[in-house]
Structure formats: structure tokens, C-alpha cells
Motif scaffolding. Structure first.
Motif, short mmCIF file in Angstrom:
data_model
loop_
_atom_site.label_atom_id
_atom_site.label_comp_id
_atom_site.label_asym_id
_atom_site.label_seq_id
_atom_site.Cartn_x
_atom_site.Cartn_y
_atom_site.Cartn_z
N VAL A 229 0.23 -1.12 -0.16
CA VAL A 229 0.12 0.30 0.34
C VAL A 229 0.96 1.52 0.09
N GLU A 230 0.75 2.06 -0.77
CA GLU A 230 1.74 3.27 -1.28
C GLU A 230 0.99 4.63 -1.79
N ASP A 231 0.47 5.71 -1.18
CA ASP A 231 -0.07 6.57 -1.60
C ASP A 231 0.19 7.13 -3.10
N GLU A 232 1.85 6.80 -3.77
CA GLU A 232 2.75 7.86 -4.43
C GLU A 232 2.16 5.88 -5.77
N GLU A 233 2.02 6.17 -6.74
CA GLU A 233 1.93 5.51 -7.92
C GLU A 233 3.67 5.18 -8.21
N LEU A 251 -0.69 -8.52 -4.21
CA LEU A 251 -1.37 -7.62 -4.30
C LEU A 251 -0.84 -5.91 -4.28
N SER A 252 -2.10 -4.64 -4.42
CA SER A 252 -0.61 -3.75 -4.91
C SER A 252 -2.76 -2.71 -4.70
N ALA A 253 -2.37 -1.50 -3.98
CA ALA A 253 -3.01 -0.71 -3.43
C ALA A 253 -3.04 0.75 -3.84
N ARG A 254 -3.60 1.66 -4.09
CA ARG A 254 -2.72 3.18 -4.34
C ARG A 254 -3.46 4.15 -2.96
N GLY A 255 -3.11 4.12 -1.48
CA GLY A 255 -3.96 4.83 -0.91
C GLY A 255 -4.33 3.57 0.68
N ALA A 256 -5.40 3.88 1.62
CA ALA A 256 -6.20 2.98 2.77
C ALA A 256 -7.04 2.49 2.07
N LEU A 274 2.55 -4.76 3.24
CA LEU A 274 3.88 -3.87 3.37
C LEU A 274 2.89 -2.75 3.26
N THR A 275 3.18 -1.37 4.01
CA THR A 275 2.11 -0.24 4.01
C THR A 275 2.99 0.70 3.64
N ASP A 276 2.51 1.99 3.60
CA ASP A 276 3.59 3.60 3.79
C ASP A 276 2.90 3.73 5.34
N VAL A 277 4.05 4.41 5.38
CA VAL A 277 3.04 5.30 6.81
C VAL A 277 2.64 6.05 6.96
N VAL A 278 3.14 7.70 6.01
CA VAL A 278 2.47 8.56 5.57
C VAL A 278 1.61 8.89 4.51
N MET A 279 0.81 8.76 4.80
CA MET A 279 -0.90 8.61 3.45
C MET A 279 -1.70 9.77 4.24
N PRO A 280 -1.83 10.50 2.74
CA PRO A 280 -3.28 11.36 3.12
C PRO A 280 -4.83 10.93 3.90
N ASP A 281 -5.42 9.80 3.40
CA ASP A 281 -6.28 9.37 3.98
C ASP A 281 -6.47 8.52 5.21
N MET A 282 -5.06 7.86 5.13
CA MET A 282 -5.67 7.73 6.71
C MET A 282 -3.97 7.06 7.28
N ASN A 283 -3.09 6.88 8.16
CA ASN A 283 -1.70 6.39 8.49
C ASN A 283 -1.55 5.08 8.33
N GLY A 284 -0.25 4.66 8.46
CA GLY A 284 0.10 3.16 8.23
C GLY A 284 -0.78 2.65 9.17
N LYS A 285 -0.34 3.13 10.32
CA LYS A 285 -0.85 2.09 11.96
C LYS A 285 -2.32 1.48 12.13
N GLU A 286 -2.99 2.55 11.79
CA GLU A 286 -4.47 2.36 11.46
C GLU A 286 -4.98 1.92 10.11
N LEU A 287 -4.49 1.57 9.40
CA LEU A 287 -4.85 0.37 8.50
C LEU A 287 -4.50 -0.61 8.87
N SER A 288 -3.13 -0.39 9.25
CA SER A 288 -2.82 -1.97 9.53
C SER A 288 -3.74 -2.46 10.46
N GLU A 289 -4.38 -2.35 11.87
CA GLU A 289 -4.91 -2.22 12.53
C GLU A 289 -6.29 -2.72 11.46
N ARG A 290 -7.33 -2.10 10.65
CA ARG A 290 -8.51 -1.91 10.55
C ARG A 290 -8.08 -3.17 9.84
N ILE A 291 -7.15 -4.23 8.84
CA ILE A 291 -6.99 -5.33 8.00
C ILE A 291 -6.51 -6.49 8.59
#
Length: 345
Positions: A229-233, A251-256, A274-291
Motif C-alpha cells: 500500500v503506497e499513495d505515490e503511484e 496485491l497492490s493498492a494506491r492508498g488506504a 507492506l504499507t507506507d506510514v504517512v498517507m493522506p487518507d489514513m496512516n499506516g498504523k491505523e490501516l494495519s489495525e483495520r486490515i
């Protein structure tokens, strides 16, 4: 570069691009270290062993006209620090000493144990009594006047001529030492040279810490399923290509938001996020918890140039948090993924 033939004229162009990018990355690291936003992955290590491994490179940095004298301490206590930060300290202090010497002279690097009582408080800021390991770098160069000495740790302050130097070298050293709970002292006089003394806290062995010698991981890939997961294409595409080169199913995703949608619709198991930490819609920590709530047992590896205190406190990772700093090589990524996933295959 891996896909270009070694005889292709394009290879030199790609090498120049990478070289420019690495210089930019190093400048960014220095800024982040001073701001204490550079993420560290501390290890328990013997400081003398780390210095010994740097000696050849340091000698090349200072040149043949300057003698490099190495005086390792006996029965040295262990410290807990990211070894790359020790490298940064050594490079910045020796280059600074080289510039102060000019032509011929000597630089002495020394390590020793230091039981620092209340008597050390005079002349030191943010000092806490205790056991420390001292790293000192001494030169017989031109020395410094009081005004220069009072400003040397200020970012962008430089005495280099004709624009030489960024003024971040000693500021970087200061940031790293403070980040690791240490303190430092400088003594210098015009014509008498300078000595920088770095004090890092002694590590008290609890029997649970992995030492630097035990952390070596050989480059290897795998066949697990990795969600990146990475917001930069551009970074997302490159990251996917690196993972596929290592053999992983990707599997790839552009953003949370896209990552969550993909995860909910994917019926199979996912081994690693494998996720970026700083993203505009949600940070990596919160994303990992939800996934992880959707896919229990999922392992997570964070990646970033800095953490913004999302996954680290004071720039130091919590125990069990896996992190890889951008930019990273294919070898670094391969090793970190295997370390994170373990022997799941």
C-alpha cells in the motif's frame, strides 16, 4: 538497472540518477536526524566492533596525508543504537576533523567505559548520571574560537569556504546522540585542535535483545501473498516490481481506502502487509489495525522516510514493530520481509 544490459549506454545514465537520488536521501536523513524524526532500528552492539568496521572507509574519506589512529577500549560495555547512526556520527566527526586539519595531521578515535557521576554535570547539558560508553574523536587541526564553538551544533551553520558543506554534519551528530539518550561535549582552542566526546548509555542486558551479530539475514525471496500500500503511484509500481522479482504474489493498492476495499473483496489469505506510514487518507498504523481485523494473523512491515511519531516514540521503534527506511535496496527489502514473515512457508 537490473533489467539493463551491462554494456548499454543507458546503464551509466541510470547510475547517475541513482547517485543523485542517494545524495538527496542522505541530505534528507541529516535533516530528519537533527529534527529527531528519523526512525531508528536500535540493536545491542559493541561500539568498538562497529568502529572497526568503518575504519577503511574513514581512511579513504580523510585521505592518505592524515593518520587515523584507533584506540579501542577494553571490556567495553554494550550500547543499544542503530549501527547506521554510529556510521553517521563517525563520518561527520572525521570529515569535520579532516577539514580542520587541512593538509597533514592525525585523527584519533577512542572508545572507553565511563561511569559518569554528578561531577560530569558541569559543562554538559541534559546530563543524567549513570554508566556510559564514550566515543571520542580528536584532531590536531586549527581548533575553534569561542564564537564558532558556541554555534557548531546549529543546523546550516558552517565555516566551510565557497559553499562547501551543508552545515548539517554536527547538527546531525547532536540529533542522533540526543535521540539515543546520550550527551556530548566539545573542547577546542585555536591552534590546539578539537576533541568531541560522545556518551551513549550503557545497555543493561535483559537476555531478550537480539544482538547485531545475530541479526544477519541472507537475501532470499518467497511465494507468500504480499499486499503493498503506497499513495505515490511511481513508488507503488516500483515496489510491486521489486516484490515480484523476489517471487512474491503481489496485491497492490494506491492508498488506504483502496487497500481496505481490496482486502474485503479478497477471499484468500494475505501473509504480509507492506504499507507506507504517512498517507493522506489514513496512516499506516491505523490501516494495519483495520486490515488485521479483517485478516487475523497478518504480519505488517512499515516503510517510510520518517514516521511522524505514528509507529515510534522519540524516533525509536516499539518492540515488535517492523520497519524499513526509504530508500531501500532489493537486498534490504528481501531481508526485512523474511525477518517479518519468519518461517511461515
Amino acid at each position: 538497472m537490473l533489467t539493463v544490459d551491462s554494456t548499454s549506454p543507458l546503464l551509466r545514465t541510470l547510475q547517475d540518477i541513482m547517485s543523485a537520488a542517494m545524495r538527496s536521501a542522505e541530505l534528507t536523513r541529516q535533516l530528519l536526524a537533527f529534527a529527531r524524526k528519523q526512525t531508528a532500528s536500535p540493536r545491542v552492539l559493541n561500539l568498538s566492533d562497529t568502529v572497526t568496521g568503518m575504519l577503511k572507509m574513514l581512511q579513504r574519506l580523510i585521505g592518505e596525508n592524515i593518520d587515523l589512529i584507533w584506540m579501542p577500549g577494553q571490556n567495553l560495555w554494550k550500547v543499544r543504537i542503530d549501527p547506521s547512526q554510529v556510521d553517521q556520527i563517525l563520518v561527520n566527526l572525521t570529515v569535520n576533523a579532516r577539514d580542520a586539519i587541512g593538509q597533514t595531521g592525525k585523527i584519533t578515535i577512542e572508545t572507553s567505559n565511563a561511569a559518569c557521576g554528578e561531577g560530569y554535570r558541569n559543562g554538559f547539558t541534559d546530563f543524567t548520571p549513570g554508566d556510559y560508553v564514550e566515543l571520542s574523536v580528536r584532531d590536531n587541526g586549527c581548533g575553534m574560537e569561542k564564537h564558532t564553538l558556541a554555534n557548531i551544533f546549529e543546523p546550516f551553520y558552517t565555516t566551510g569556504k565557497n559553499g562547501l558543506g551543508t552545515g548539517l554534519g554536527l547538527a546531525t551528530v547532536y540529533g542522533i546522540v540526543k535521540q539515543n539518550g546520550g550527551f556530548l561535549n566539545v573542547r577546542s582552542e585555536p591552534g590546539q585542535g578539537s576533541i568531541f566526546r560522545i556518551y551513549l548509555p550503557r545497555y543493561k542486558d535483559t537476555g531478550t535483545e537480539t544482538t547485531d551479530d545475530e541479526s544477519e539475514t541472507q537475501m532470499q525471496g518467497g511465494t507468500e501473498i504480499v499486499l503493498i500500500v503506497e499513495d505515490e503511484e511511481t513508488v507503488l509500481k516500483l515496489g510491486r516490481a521489486m516484490l515480484e522479482t523476489l517471487g512474491y504474489n503481489v496485491l497492490s493498492a494506491r492508498g488506504a481506502d483502496q487497500a481496505l476495499k481490496l482486502t474485503r473483496g479478497y477471499a484468500g489469505e494475505i501473509d504480509l502487509l507492506l504499507t507506507d506510514v504517512v498517507m493522506p487518507d489514513m496512516n499506516g498504523k491505523e490501516l494495519s489495525e483495520r486490515i488485521i481485523a479483517i485478516k487475523p494473523g497478518l504480519k505488517c512491515l512499515y516503510m517510510s522516510g520518517y514516521t511522524a511519531d505514528v509507529i515510534a516514540h522519540q524516533g525509536i521503534l516499539d518492540k515488535g514493530v517492523q520497519f524499513i527506511s526509504k530508500p531501500f535496496s532489493l537486498k534490504d527489502l528481501a531481508a526485512k520481509i523474511r525477518e517479518t514473515i519468519g518461517d511461515m512457508r
